[in-house]
Design an enzyme around this catalytic site. Structure first.
Site, PDB file in Angstrom:
ATOM      1  N   SER A  18       0.116  12.137 -14.942  1.00 14.14           N
ATOM      2  CA  SER A  18       1.300  12.201 -15.438  1.00 14.14           C
ATOM      3  C   SER A  18       1.435  13.067 -16.862  1.00 14.14           C
ATOM      4  O   SER A  18       2.577  12.869 -17.057  1.00 14.14           O
ATOM      5  CB  SER A  18       1.793  10.348 -15.575  1.00 14.14           C
ATOM      6  OG  SER A  18       1.688  10.340 -14.117  1.00 14.14           O
ATOM      7  N   LYS A  67       2.416  -2.758 -11.645  1.00 10.45           N
ATOM      8  CA  LYS A  67       3.801  -2.813 -10.837  1.00 10.45           C
ATOM      9  C   LYS A  67       4.536  -3.763 -10.368  1.00 10.45           C
ATOM     10  O   LYS A  67       5.878  -3.985 -10.266  1.00 10.45           O
ATOM     11  CB  LYS A  67       3.493  -1.999 -10.034  1.00 10.45           C
ATOM     12  CG  LYS A  67       3.444  -0.263  -9.908  1.00 10.45           C
ATOM     13  CD  LYS A  67       3.292   0.505  -8.891  1.00 10.45           C
ATOM     14  CE  LYS A  67       3.249   2.434  -8.892  1.00 10.45           C
ATOM     15  NZ  LYS A  67       3.082   2.579  -8.016  1.00 10.45           N
ATOM     16  N   GLU A  79      18.434  -2.110  -8.266  1.00 11.21           N
ATOM     17  CA  GLU A  79      18.290  -2.445  -6.744  1.00 11.21           C
ATOM     18  C   GLU A  79      17.301  -2.190  -5.872  1.00 11.21           C
ATOM     19  O   GLU A  79      16.445  -3.139  -5.318  1.00 11.21           O
ATOM     20  CB  GLU A  79      19.912  -1.726  -5.757  1.00 11.21           C
ATOM     21  CG  GLU A  79      19.881  -2.803  -4.995  1.00 11.21           C
ATOM     22  CD  GLU A  79      20.004  -3.693  -4.264  1.00 11.21           C
ATOM     23  OE1 GLU A  79      20.745  -4.213  -5.562  1.00 11.21           O
ATOM     24  OE2 GLU A  79      19.431  -4.477  -3.254  1.00 11.21           O
ATOM     25  N   ASP A 103       9.511   5.776  -7.192  1.00 12.09           N
ATOM     26  CA  ASP A 103       8.373   6.035  -6.123  1.00 12.09           C
ATOM     27  C   ASP A 103       8.792   6.286  -4.684  1.00 12.09           C
ATOM     28  O   ASP A 103       8.822   7.808  -3.681  1.00 12.09           O
ATOM     29  CB  ASP A 103       7.161   4.717  -5.785  1.00 12.09           C
ATOM     30  CG  ASP A 103       6.949   4.586  -6.783  1.00 12.09           C
ATOM     31  OD1 ASP A 103       5.720   5.709  -7.584  1.00 12.09           O
ATOM     32  OD2 ASP A 103       5.807   3.719  -6.953  1.00 12.09           O
ATOM     33  N   ALA A 129       1.574  -2.353   4.414  1.00 13.20           N
ATOM     34  CA  ALA A 129       2.537  -2.979   4.154  1.00 13.20           C
ATOM     35  C   ALA A 129       2.703  -4.092   2.774  1.00 13.20           C
ATOM     36  O   ALA A 129       2.802  -4.899   2.393  1.00 13.20           O
ATOM     37  CB  ALA A 129       3.045  -3.750   5.950  1.00 13.20           C
ATOM     38  N   GLY A 131       2.298  -3.036  -1.310  1.00  7.85           N
ATOM     39  CA  GLY A 131       3.209  -2.716  -2.899  1.00  7.85           C
ATOM     40  C   GLY A 131       3.722  -1.718  -2.311  1.00  7.85           C
ATOM     41  O   GLY A 131       5.266  -1.226  -2.600  1.00  7.85           O
ATOM     42  N   MET A 220       0.065   9.318   1.226  1.00  3.73           N
ATOM     43  CA  MET A 220       1.097   9.067  -0.479  1.00  3.73           C
ATOM     44  C   MET A 220      -0.201   9.390  -1.268  1.00  3.73           C
ATOM     45  O   MET A 220       0.583   8.984  -2.473  1.00  3.73           O
ATOM     46  CB  MET A 220       2.005   7.496  -0.237  1.00  3.73           C
ATOM     47  CG  MET A 220       2.411   7.697   0.298  1.00  3.73           C
ATOM     48  SD  MET A 220       3.746   6.401   0.900  1.00  3.73           S
ATOM     49  CE  MET A 220       3.269   5.294  -1.019  1.00  3.73           C
TER      50      MET A 220
HETATM   51  P1  ATR Z   1      -0.714  -0.616  -2.780  1.00  4.06           P
HETATM   52  O1  ATR Z   1       0.225  -1.534  -3.499  1.00  4.06           O
HETATM   53  O2  ATR Z   1      -2.079   0.187  -2.630  1.00  4.06           O
HETATM   54  O3  ATR Z   1      -0.215  -0.578  -0.842  1.00  4.06           O
HETATM   55  P2  ATR Z   1      -1.795  -3.563  -1.220  1.00  4.06           P
HETATM   56  O4  ATR Z   1      -0.692  -4.715  -2.085  1.00  4.06           O
HETATM   57  O5  ATR Z   1      -3.008  -4.296  -1.868  1.00  4.06           O
HETATM   58  O6  ATR Z   1      -2.047  -2.171  -2.480  1.00  4.06           O
HETATM   59  O7  ATR Z   1      -1.626  -3.290   0.183  1.00  4.06           O
HETATM   60  C1  ATR Z   1      -2.157  -2.347   0.825  1.00  4.06           C
HETATM   61  C2  ATR Z   1      -2.617  -1.262   2.212  1.00  4.06           C
HETATM   62  O8  ATR Z   1      -3.448  -1.079   2.554  1.00  4.06           O
HETATM   63  C3  ATR Z   1      -1.843  -2.907   3.379  1.00  4.06           C
HETATM   64  O9  ATR Z   1      -0.860  -2.281   3.931  1.00  4.06           O
HETATM   65  C4  ATR Z   1      -3.235  -3.291   3.638  1.00  4.06           C
HETATM   66  O10 ATR Z   1      -3.348  -4.083   5.013  1.00  4.06           O
HETATM   67  P3  ATR Z   1      -3.585  -5.514   4.884  1.00  4.06           P
HETATM   68  O11 ATR Z   1      -2.183  -6.337   4.492  1.00  4.06           O
HETATM   69  O12 ATR Z   1      -4.419  -6.453   6.299  1.00  4.06           O
HETATM   70  O13 ATR Z   1      -4.171  -5.439   4.180  1.00  4.06           O
HETATM   71  C5  ATR Z   1      -3.853  -1.933   4.215  1.00  4.06           C
HETATM   72  N1  ATR Z   1      -4.819  -1.518   3.716  1.00  4.06           N
HETATM   73  C6  ATR Z   1      -6.182  -1.737   2.713  1.00  4.06           C
HETATM   74  N2  ATR Z   1      -6.660  -1.793   3.776  1.00  4.06           N
HETATM   75  C7  ATR Z   1      -7.467  -1.092   4.939  1.00  4.06           C
HETATM   76  C8  ATR Z   1      -8.160  -0.474   6.029  1.00  4.06           C
HETATM   77  N3  ATR Z   1      -9.641  -0.778   6.011  1.00  4.06           N
HETATM   78  N4  ATR Z   1      -7.465  -1.108   7.233  1.00  4.06           N
HETATM   79  C9  ATR Z   1      -6.368  -0.962   7.528  1.00  4.06           C
HETATM   80  N5  ATR Z   1      -5.036  -1.019   6.131  1.00  4.06           N
HETATM   81  C10 ATR Z   1      -5.374  -1.717   4.999  1.00  4.06           C
END
Ligand code: ATR
Length: 278
Positions: A18, A67, A79, A103, A129, A131, A220
């Site tokens: 950044s 965040k 919003e 974002d 699903a 953040g 992403m």
């Molecule tokens: P972020 O803010 O980066 O989204 P987070 O809230 O910890 O961080 O979410 C990580 C995401 O990656 C979630 O969707 C997580 O799935 P879960 O809700 O089941 O934890 C997903 N994720 C992380 N490691 C994974 C893996 N090895 N296989 C599949 N999904 C994964």
């Protein structure tokens, strides 16, 4: 001319691009500003923001893991922040903190302008699903795709995210649903990886039949963290794109919020890609 002060706060933050991006934006728009990276101790986010404001800081970007705290700390929020429960941009003015989230706008801009794929009428698969996924769902819906399917390793989180966004989905007449990985059969026009699965070195958490030749597979993340997903997508005939453009576009949206001037993002993305090329 006075130099206004901005920063990005995170933990870790040394890797952040950044400061480089905002320095280029400032040079290209003739804006007098300084932008630095600040490592904030875990548990020390609120005092860091207030201290920065007291020093004359005009705004900051916020990255992992602050965040959600940024959204909660603010005196007012857009919003988009209310929907996502997370903020990546703070505007500091007159002793008040306003929170926004650029974002999702950055992702949409990079898909539509960077990759040249319009979202309207398309079938989209959002993988994850957490953040990151929550931060982009409302702006994706605002572009009126035909359908968005949310798929996550923990299905309940995907269901909750979809339920929370049904109101916005109906406004854009988009079908929004959560599906388990086993239920994913159809191919999609656009597949967005918003998981952190590549950090653990695992395979992408979706079956290859969701891809078809010509679909856009978007991670992403960028750099080595995105490579596994991009290689997998390209091997199945999809157009693979990393999140470097999203990074530049979300920065451009933040810059526009702070300065009232939209910087040129395409040349800065091209420069950054050249800089990071192996
Ligand atoms: P972020 O803010 O980066 O989204 P987070 O809230 O910890 O961080 O979410 C990580 C995401 O990656 C979630 O969707 C997580 O799935 P879960 O809700 O089941 O934890 C997903 N994720 C992380 N490691 C994974 C893996 N090895 N296989 C599949 N999904 C994964």
């Amino acid at each position: 001319m006075t130099t206004d002060l901005y920063c990005v706060m995170g933990h870790p933050v040394a890797h952040s691009r950044s400061p480089w991006i905002h320095a280029r934006f400032a040079a290209l728009t003739g804006q007098a500003l300084a932008y630095e990276a600040r490592l904030v101790p875990l548990g020390g986010f609120a005092p860091a923001v207030r201290g920065f404001a007291a020093q004359g800081g005009r705004g900051c970007n916020v990255t992992v893991p602050f965040k959600q705290q940024a959204a909660a700390l603010a005196d007012s929020r857009s919003e988009r922040v209310a929907q996502a429960g997370a903020a990546n941009t703070l505007v500091l003015q007159g002793g008040r903190i306003h929170a926004d989230n650029t974002d999702g706008l950055g992702l949409v801009a990079d898909i539509e302008q960077g990759a040249g794929v319009l979202l309207a009428g398309r079938d989209v698969l959002l993988v994850g699903a957490g953040g990151a996924a929550a931060g982009v769902l409302a702006p994706l819906l605002a572009r009126a795709p035909r359908r968005i399917v949310v798929c996550n390793r923990t299905p309940l989180r995907a269901q909750e995210l979809a339920v929370r966004h049904q109101g916005i989905a109906s406004l854009s007449k988009t079908e929004l649903l959560a599906l388990d990985q086993q239920a994913l059969e159809a191919d999609f026009d656009i597949i967005i990886n918003a998981t952190s699965s590549s950090l653990s070195g695992g395979p992408p958490p979706i079956p290859p039949q969701v891809l078809r030749a010509g679909s856009l597979a978007y991670d992403m993340m960028y750099g080595p963290q995105a490579q596994g997903f991009l290689d997998w997508a390209a091997a199945h005939g999809a157009l693979a794109r990393d999140g470097l453009g999203m990074l530049v576009e979300q920065a451009a949206e933040s810059f526009a919020l702070w300065r009232g001037v939209r910087p040129p993002s395409a040349p800065v993305l091209a420069e950054l890609r050249a800089l990071l090329a192996p």
